[in-house]
Design a protein around this motif. Structure first.
Motif, mmCIF file in Angstrom:
data_model
loop_
_atom_site.group_PDB
_atom_site.id
_atom_site.type_symbol
_atom_site.label_atom_id
_atom_site.label_comp_id
_atom_site.label_asym_id
_atom_site.label_seq_id
_atom_site.Cartn_x
_atom_site.Cartn_y
_atom_site.Cartn_z
ATOM 1 N N GLY A 150 0.835 -1.203 0.000
ATOM 2 C CA GLY A 150 0.000 0.000 0.000
ATOM 3 C C GLY A 150 0.861 1.241 0.000
ATOM 4 N N GLN A 195 -5.164 7.903 7.603
ATOM 5 C CA GLN A 195 -6.107 8.006 6.492
ATOM 6 C C GLN A 195 -5.449 8.489 5.206
ATOM 7 N N VAL A 210 -2.243 3.972 2.713
ATOM 8 C CA VAL A 210 -3.026 2.769 2.384
ATOM 9 C C VAL A 210 -2.417 1.617 3.170
ATOM 10 N N SER A 211 -3.052 1.249 4.261
ATOM 11 C CA SER A 211 -2.497 0.228 5.153
ATOM 12 C C SER A 211 -2.951 -1.167 4.742
ATOM 13 N N ARG A 237 -5.647 -4.504 7.609
ATOM 14 C CA ARG A 237 -6.923 -5.209 7.601
ATOM 15 C C ARG A 237 -6.895 -6.388 6.632
ATOM 16 N N ALA A 238 -6.351 -6.169 5.445
ATOM 17 C CA ALA A 238 -6.277 -7.254 4.463
ATOM 18 C C ALA A 238 -5.419 -8.399 4.976
ATOM 19 N N MET A 283 -9.852 -5.473 -1.694
ATOM 20 C CA MET A 283 -10.725 -4.923 -0.662
ATOM 21 C C MET A 283 -10.256 -3.535 -0.205
ATOM 22 N N ASP A 284 -8.932 -3.333 -0.176
ATOM 23 C CA ASP A 284 -8.395 -2.065 0.304
ATOM 24 C C ASP A 284 -7.497 -1.370 -0.715
#
Length: 380
Positions: A188, A197, A200-201, A204-205, A279-280
């Protein structure tokens, strides 16, 4: 085997144990093996096969099958914990899988062949490098010199903790699982930890993917549908409090009984990785290492080992349950009838790859006897 021979081979095993070399680095071990084989009067000794591989040919000069006996040269990157006088002298490296014992058995077979050549055909003793990485057998067979020794049969063994000392066990059909290491990288963009914010982390994925991968292969019965996924390593960002992460890595081992099931497991794992990344809004890359194809025993080769065990009064049991651990020996089955059997190291013996593992010297004459009986049954 005389007590003197047994004692001498035991000393040889201890000497090999003291100087382990890692996969692809077995230069000194291979040189010592080649020198010993030349001393045993092998008709031909080939070196440098697939790296540091060695092969010794004992040729009857008469028509007949070529019978291969294979062992491994490499040790492990593990610090040995032992008070034995022959403990590894190489820091951080140890013969903690028993390849020192396997080599000693096959060198003992060379002594037997020096005393009594095969009556027909040839015997090829194979000392293979880099078994632990899954690359050795592939490179050994791909070497142009392999065409000079291409065997009709190949036999190998692996000692097995948890099985009664000196007992043989083997399968018809699937013998060792296919496995491979899958590396997933999610990319990311970093940001200040006070403003995540703006980056792009992949956190979570990564968390989602670790759970889904475990669900994809939960193990179970070792049948045609068996699939096991084991997350072995994960990394998120850098060890700092000021940076929101932009990179994640997940290492997972995929394991199946068959190569066909492995292909479907790979497809499922790659699809999960792509879904988690999408997803992210992450980039995703996948690579593989430590690739082992399934090891499958030939029925006729299995029967040769069963008969050899009966002839030498070695307890032997057939089973339909393969081993979960992998073996690159399956590569030799692409051009020959092969059988891998397991030789019990003792019910309460330390597990393979443990820092306190040591090969049981009592197995040296047992493994030799089975190999020699199998050779004599095919070459006279």
């Amino acid at each position: 085997m005389t007590p003197e021979t047994c004692a001498r081979l035991t000393r040889l095993r201890h000497e090999l144990h003291e100087y382990p070399e890692l996969s692809g680095q077995e230069r000194e071990t291979a040189a010592r093996v080649a020198t010993l084989l030349q001393g045993y009067g092998a008709d031909q000794v080939l070196t440098g096969l697939g790296g540091h591989g060695v092969a010794a040919v004992f040729d009857s000069g008469h028509a007949g099958p070529t019978v291969g006996i294979r062992c491994e040269l490499d040790g492990l990157p593990i610090q040995e914990l032992s008070s034995k006088p022959y403990v590894s002298k190489v820091p951080g490296k140890g013969h903690l899988c028993g390849h020192d014992g396997h080599m000693t058995m096959v060198l003992g077979v060379a002594e037997e062949l020096a005393r009594q050549q095969p009556a027909k055909g040839r015997v090829v003793l194979i000392f293979q490098p880099a078994e632990e990485t899954g690359q050795g057998a592939i490179a050994f067979r791909a070497d142009p010199k392999f065409d000079q020794i291409a065997p009709d049969y190949v036999f190998s063994l692996h000692n097995l903790p948890g099985l009664a000392l000196g007992t043989v066990e083997l399968c018809k059909g699937p013998a060792n699982c296919a496995s491979r290491g899958m590396k997933i990288e999610l990319t990311g963009k970093t940001s200040h930890a006070a403003a995540p914010q703006d980056g792009v982390s992949p956190a979570r994925a990564m968390s989602h993917l670790m759970v889904k991968l475990a669900d994809l292969g939960s193990g179970g019965a070792l049948d045609a549908d068996f699939a096991l996924t084991t997350v072995t390593h994960a990394r998120l960002g850098e060890p700092t409090f000021g940076v929101a992460p932009g990179l994640a890595q997940i290492w997972v081992t995929l394991r199946t009984v068959s190569d066909a099931r492995m292909e479907s497991l790979i497809a499922g794992a790659e699809a999960l990785a792509k879904q988690a990344a999408a997803m992210d809004g992450l980039d995703v890359s996948v690579s593989y290492d430590d690739v082992f194809e399934a090891c499958t025993n030939d029925e006729q080769a299995v029967q040769t080992i069963v008969t050899a065990c009966a002839e030498r009064a070695v307890p032997c049991e057939l089973t339909v349950v393969p081993q979960k651990f992998s073996e690159d020996f399956g590569q030799f089955g692409k051009g020959a009838k092969t059988a891998m059997f397991w030789l019990g190291a003792g019910v309460d013996h330390s597990q393979l790859h443990n820092p306190d593992y040591d090969f049981p010297d009592a197995l040296i004459p047992v493994g030799m006897d089975v190999f020699v009986a199998a050779i004599r049954s095919l070459t006279g």
